[in-house]
Design an enzyme around this catalytic site. Structure first.
Site, PDB file in Angstrom:
ATOM      1  CB  SER A 206      -2.849  -1.987  -1.917  1.00 28.83           C
ATOM      2  OG  SER A 206      -3.101  -0.828  -1.193  1.00 28.83           O
TER       3      SER A 206
ATOM      4  CE1 TYR B   9       0.275   0.898  -5.694  1.00 29.59           C
ATOM      5  CE2 TYR B   9      -1.504   1.470  -4.156  1.00 29.59           C
ATOM      6  CZ  TYR B   9      -0.249   0.693  -4.414  1.00 29.59           C
ATOM      7  OH  TYR B   9       0.202  -0.013  -3.371  1.00 29.59           O
TER       8      TYR B   9
END
Length: 329
Positions: free
Chosen positions: A168, A181
């Site tokens: 990501s 995350y």
């Protein structure tokens, strides 16, 4: 040879190498008798990329948590009989072993593993019980990904195939409220880089995809709101009060709404990139998925000192963005 000549030679070599790579990226591998294992096919990118890979002619092993779910039934109904919906919880080693045995028994070679399964949680470090949020996210996003890859590597070494890992933009920049995350996506990048160096002699390629925020189930506002409610309720009341009590809680929810609001609905950009990473003869090591206008901003952000990044990703800039969002309501 002087420094100027060396720089010219390096630039020319780099230009020619890029031209050769561009040409090779117009060449695609044949899907005939080749299988792709995709994790996290219950929804989002993983679910939709299965349709595309199936249409290309691959044998697709679509890993889902519940083989009787509505999304699993959609995959069966809309895809060819080459696609198999399989139970695959990446945190359960027996599920992974079972899937590998099924692929071996299928008679087709495993060409690629698309490690798509992932979860997210909006939570500050001090929120929640113990380090439950960190353990839950790492169990899926990191250890699950490593576990699936490790059990599939013997088959991939035979086929000279590839591993495609979903990281990501949050694996490049750490954003407020999603530290766990971001940590997991940094770890995915590190794993990809290390694995690539270890298995390059077998001809196995490792590709990492880094999407910006896209509108999938991982950014579903109802699910995220329920999750943050639970986290807040399990946080020590004194800690809640120290951060500002109910006012701070509302601030978190406003940030959450803003993040969902700016997420891109064009998920086909990521799905097309996943497919490209699997099908082109010479894929890039990294692919970044974002709007054309976002890419130069992300590039520029990466050049800035971390103290400036902190200012842009938190503090006054966030307050301005949230105030602007409120005005639009």
């Amino acid at each position: 040879m002087n420094l100027g000549s060396l720089i010219v030679i390096i630039n020319i070599s780099w230009y020619l190498a890029n031209k050769l790579r561009e040409k090779s990226q117009l060449e695609y591998i044949s899907p005939k008798n080749r299988a792709v294992l995709v994790t996290g096919c219950d929804s989002g990118f993983g679910h939709h990329v299965c349709y595309q890979l199936d249409s290309y002619g691959f044998y697709v092993f679509a890993g889902v948590l519940d083989t009787n779910s509505e999304s699993a039934e959609k995959l069966r109904n809309k895809c060819s009989n080459r696609l198999r919906v399989i139970k695959l919880d990446v945190t359960q080693v027996e599920d992974i072993k079972s899937v590998v045995k099924e692929i071996e028994a299928s008679g087709v070679e495993l060409w690629a593993v698309l490690n798509n399964a992932g979860i997210a949680q909006y939570s500050l470090v001090e929120m929640g019980h113990e380090i439950d949020v960190f353990e839950k996210i790492f169990a899926v996003n990191v250890f699950g990904l490593v576990r699936v890859t490790k059990y599939c590597l013997p088959l991939l070494r035979k086929s000279g195939g590839r591993v495609v890992n979903m990281s990501s933009v949050a694996g490049r920049f750490t954003f407020w409220g999603i530290t766990a995350y971001c940590m997991s996506k940094y770890a995915v990048r590190a794993f990809s880089d290390g694995l690539r160096k270890e298995i390059q002699s077998f001809g196995v390629k490792v590709v990492t995809i880094e999407p910006n925020m896209y509108r999938t189930e991982i950014t579903n506002i109802d699910i995220l709101t329920k999750s943050i409610d639970h986290i807040w309720q399990t946080t020590d009341p004194q800690i809640c009060q120290d951060y500002g009590g109910q006012g701070f809680y509302e601030k978190i929810k406003n940030r959450l709404k803003y993040n969902v609001m700016i997420s891109r609905p064009q998920i086909h950009e990521v799905i097309d990139t996943q497919t490209k990473a699997i099908t082109v003869c010479e894929p890039n090591l990294y692919y970044q998925c974002a709007a054309i206008t976002e890419k130069p901003c992300l590039w520029f952000l990466g050049l800035l000192p971390e103290s400036v990044q902190d200012l842009l990703l938190t503090g006054k800039m966030w307050k301005f963005a949230l105030d602007f969002y409120k005005c639009k309501q």
